[in-house]
Scaffold this motif. Structure first.
Motif, PDB file in Angstrom:
ATOM      1  N   ASP A  11      19.690 -43.871 -22.935  1.00 19.60           N
ATOM      2  CA  ASP A  11      19.263 -45.273 -23.010  1.00 19.60           C
ATOM      3  C   ASP A  11      17.835 -45.400 -23.525  1.00 19.60           C
ATOM      4  O   ASP A  11      17.496 -46.385 -24.196  1.00 19.60           O
ATOM      5  CB  ASP A  11      19.382 -45.936 -21.633  1.00 19.60           C
ATOM      6  CG  ASP A  11      20.827 -46.272 -21.272  1.00 19.60           C
ATOM      7  OD1 ASP A  11      21.712 -46.120 -22.143  1.00 19.60           O
ATOM      8  OD2 ASP A  11      21.076 -46.693 -20.125  1.00 19.60           O
TER       9      ASP A  11
ATOM     10  N   ARG B 120      17.845 -44.797 -27.255  1.00 21.68           N
ATOM     11  CA  ARG B 120      18.362 -45.968 -27.956  1.00 21.68           C
ATOM     12  C   ARG B 120      17.287 -47.044 -28.101  1.00 21.68           C
ATOM     13  O   ARG B 120      17.186 -47.687 -29.162  1.00 21.68           O
ATOM     14  CB  ARG B 120      19.570 -46.535 -27.197  1.00 21.68           C
ATOM     15  CG  ARG B 120      20.299 -47.658 -27.945  1.00 21.68           C
ATOM     16  CD  ARG B 120      20.759 -47.193 -29.307  1.00 21.68           C
ATOM     17  NE  ARG B 120      21.442 -48.252 -30.057  1.00 21.68           N
ATOM     18  CZ  ARG B 120      21.403 -48.341 -31.370  1.00 21.68           C
ATOM     19  NH1 ARG B 120      20.718 -47.455 -32.091  1.00 21.68           N
ATOM     20  NH2 ARG B 120      22.056 -49.299 -31.985  1.00 21.68           N
TER      21      ARG B 120
ATOM     22  N   SER C 138      22.739 -56.980 -26.839  1.00 17.64           N
ATOM     23  CA  SER C 138      23.952 -56.597 -26.106  1.00 17.64           C
ATOM     24  C   SER C 138      24.881 -55.765 -26.979  1.00 17.64           C
ATOM     25  O   SER C 138      25.461 -54.770 -26.531  1.00 17.64           O
ATOM     26  CB  SER C 138      24.682 -57.846 -25.605  1.00 17.64           C
ATOM     27  OG  SER C 138      23.894 -58.556 -24.670  1.00 17.64           O
ATOM     28  N   GLY C 139      25.008 -56.156 -28.245  1.00 21.33           N
ATOM     29  CA  GLY C 139      25.847 -55.397 -29.168  1.00 21.33           C
ATOM     30  C   GLY C 139      25.280 -54.031 -29.476  1.00 21.33           C
ATOM     31  O   GLY C 139      26.017 -53.043 -29.576  1.00 21.33           O
ATOM     32  N   GLN C 140      23.959 -53.950 -29.621  1.00 22.50           N
ATOM     33  CA  GLN C 140      23.311 -52.681 -29.962  1.00 22.50           C
ATOM     34  C   GLN C 140      23.247 -51.721 -28.771  1.00 22.50           C
ATOM     35  O   GLN C 140      23.366 -50.510 -28.934  1.00 22.50           O
ATOM     36  CB  GLN C 140      21.894 -52.943 -30.484  1.00 22.50           C
ATOM     37  CG  GLN C 140      21.846 -53.729 -31.788  1.00 22.50           C
ATOM     38  CD  GLN C 140      22.480 -52.986 -32.935  1.00 22.50           C
ATOM     39  OE1 GLN C 140      22.275 -51.783 -33.102  1.00 22.50           O
ATOM     40  NE2 GLN C 140      23.287 -53.688 -33.728  1.00 22.50           N
ATOM     41  N   LEU C 141      23.024 -52.276 -27.569  1.00 25.17           N
ATOM     42  CA  LEU C 141      22.881 -51.432 -26.376  1.00 25.17           C
ATOM     43  C   LEU C 141      24.238 -51.039 -25.793  1.00 25.17           C
ATOM     44  O   LEU C 141      24.363 -50.015 -25.125  1.00 25.17           O
ATOM     45  CB  LEU C 141      22.066 -52.159 -25.307  1.00 25.17           C
ATOM     46  CG  LEU C 141      20.594 -52.440 -25.642  1.00 25.17           C
ATOM     47  CD1 LEU C 141      19.974 -53.326 -24.554  1.00 25.17           C
ATOM     48  CD2 LEU C 141      19.809 -51.145 -25.783  1.00 25.17           C
ATOM     49  N   GLY C 142      25.228 -51.880 -26.008  1.00 27.91           N
ATOM     50  CA  GLY C 142      26.540 -51.622 -25.428  1.00 27.91           C
ATOM     51  C   GLY C 142      26.684 -52.210 -24.044  1.00 27.91           C
ATOM     52  O   GLY C 142      27.665 -51.933 -23.335  1.00 27.91           O
ATOM     53  N   TYR C 143      25.727 -53.031 -23.621  1.00 30.18           N
ATOM     54  CA  TYR C 143      25.799 -53.721 -22.338  1.00 30.18           C
ATOM     55  C   TYR C 143      24.863 -54.928 -22.399  1.00 30.18           C
ATOM     56  O   TYR C 143      23.952 -54.979 -23.224  1.00 30.18           O
ATOM     57  CB  TYR C 143      25.397 -52.800 -21.182  1.00 30.18           C
ATOM     58  CG  TYR C 143      23.980 -52.255 -21.273  1.00 30.18           C
ATOM     59  CD1 TYR C 143      22.898 -52.961 -20.737  1.00 30.18           C
ATOM     60  CD2 TYR C 143      23.718 -51.025 -21.883  1.00 30.18           C
ATOM     61  CE1 TYR C 143      21.605 -52.466 -20.817  1.00 30.18           C
ATOM     62  CE2 TYR C 143      22.430 -50.526 -21.967  1.00 30.18           C
ATOM     63  CZ  TYR C 143      21.369 -51.243 -21.437  1.00 30.18           C
ATOM     64  OH  TYR C 143      20.097 -50.757 -21.522  1.00 30.18           O
ATOM     65  N   SER C 144      25.105 -55.885 -21.520  1.00 28.04           N
ATOM     66  CA  SER C 144      24.255 -57.071 -21.482  1.00 28.04           C
ATOM     67  C   SER C 144      23.049 -56.809 -20.588  1.00 28.04           C
ATOM     68  O   SER C 144      23.224 -56.472 -19.408  1.00 28.04           O
ATOM     69  CB  SER C 144      25.025 -58.277 -20.947  1.00 28.04           C
ATOM     70  OG  SER C 144      24.126 -59.356 -20.705  1.00 28.04           O
TER      71      SER C 144
ATOM     72  N   GLY D   2      24.416 -54.407 -15.981  1.00 25.73           N
ATOM     73  CA  GLY D   2      23.682 -54.259 -17.233  1.00 25.73           C
ATOM     74  C   GLY D   2      22.208 -54.576 -17.050  1.00 25.73           C
ATOM     75  O   GLY D   2      21.339 -53.928 -17.650  1.00 25.73           O
TER      76      GLY D   2
END
Length: 337
Positions: free
Chosen positions: A255, A258, A304-310, A316
């Motif tokens: 994380d 990222r 949210s799209g880039q991290l894979g979670y909100s 999240g």
């Protein structure tokens, strides 16, 4: 000496660096620093672990560039630098690969400083007494004497900073950082990057200094949205993460990697996460960021799209908070240089 260093930096940076090493150890001698302070300084200047075999006390001291104490013996096949006038005592530097250009000079000047401090009779300066009072390897009698000479009684706030502009005359350098002592528990200044901790009793200054260093690892850069001055007592359980996870370990977390990848093209990522995690509503977060509410919504959708979670919902949100904390741990050492 400093004027000469400044002039040499223009025409011969290598010579200026050498003089800077000599000047640093000369000031330690003038301050009446402890032997541990000399070894820590050598490690900070070399950017590598330095050790001292102290024959008179039958002990080995090893310190990392950031001032941490290491256990263990001098096991490596390394060149030893004898300490003049102290038979059986020597220094060594632990560096993988080729020697640095100043390694030999650093060890030689450190050894000379240890010799001078062992034979000198002058009293330490105020800077030297601050160093002794905070040095975990100083003897109890020496620490009591330093505390008394500094006039410290009752609680003392220790500041560990990357800035020399601290609001106190009780100031010294320890490794790569500046350390300041403030009697009592006063409000801390803004405009600096610092960690702080309170020693309930002046004899507990070494422990408080370690806590202040931990707090510094979580301090943000000056001018950002997150606090650049962090008190250890405000961290609670968060301090455990900064104490037990190294910068390298934090940087290796997926994380955190990222976040670094996203920051390369979107410098607002960290401030945006800080704002939405710190404020009770998205409208207040947008106001803190000085962006329109709809702009913040677009950023969060993209994140949210880039991290894979909100980063604003349920687990999240917790995940984003831990990732941001580890990101500060990963980059705290970079900011100390």
């Amino acid at each position: 000496m400093r004027d000469l260093i400044g002039k040499l930096e223009v025409v011969d940076d290598d010579a200026a660096s050498a003089l800077r090493v000599i000047d640093h150890f000369d000031r330690l001698v003038d301050d009446g620093a402890s032997s541990a302070a000399v070894v820590r300084a050598a490690a900070a200047l070399a950017g590598a672990t330095v050790g001292l075999h102290d024959a008179a006390r039958a002990l080995v001291r090893r310190f990392t560039p950031d001032g941490r104490t290491l256990t263990g013996k001098d096991e490596g096949d390394r060149r030893h630098e004898p300490v003049p006038g102290q038979p059986g005592s020597w220094l060594w530097l632990e560096r993988a690969g080729d020697d640095g250009p100043l390694d030999a000079l650093i060890l030689e000047r450190a050894a000379r400083a240890l010799q001078a401090l062992s034979t000198g009779s002058s009293q330490p300066s105020a800077s030297g007494m601050v160093r002794i009072a905070c040095d975990p390897d100083a003897g109890e009698a020496d620490r009591r004497d330093a505390v008394a000479r500094l006039g410290l009684a009752g609680p003392v706030t220790v500041i560990s900073s990357t800035s020399a502009n601290l609001p106190t005359t009780l100031i010294s350098t320890m490794g790569p950082l500046v350390v300041g002592l403030l009697p009592g528990t006063p409000a801390l200044p803004e405009g600096i990057r610092a960690g702080a901790a309170v020693a309930p009793d002046p004899l507990q200054l070494p422990s408080a200094l370690e806590q202040a260093r931990t707090a510094l690892r979580l301090a943000a850069t000056v001018g950002g949205l997150a606090p650049s001055v962090v008190r250890h007592e405000d961290l609670g359980a968060l301090a455990v993460i900064a104490e037990r996870i190294s910068a390298a370990e934090a940087a290796g977390v997926g994380d955190v990697r990222r976040l670094d990848e996203l920051l390369a093209g979107h410098p607002w990522v960290v401030d945006t996460l800080h704002a939405v995690l710190d404020q009770p509503s998205l409208r207040q977060s947008a106001a803190l960021l000085h962006v329109h509410h709809s702009t913040l919504q677009d950023r969060l959708t993209w994140l949210s799209g880039q991290l894979g979670y909100s980063p604003v919902k349920g687990r999240g949100r917790q995940r984003a908070a831990v990732a941001l904390l580890l990101w500060r741990v990963a980059h705290g050492t970079d900011q100390e240089r």
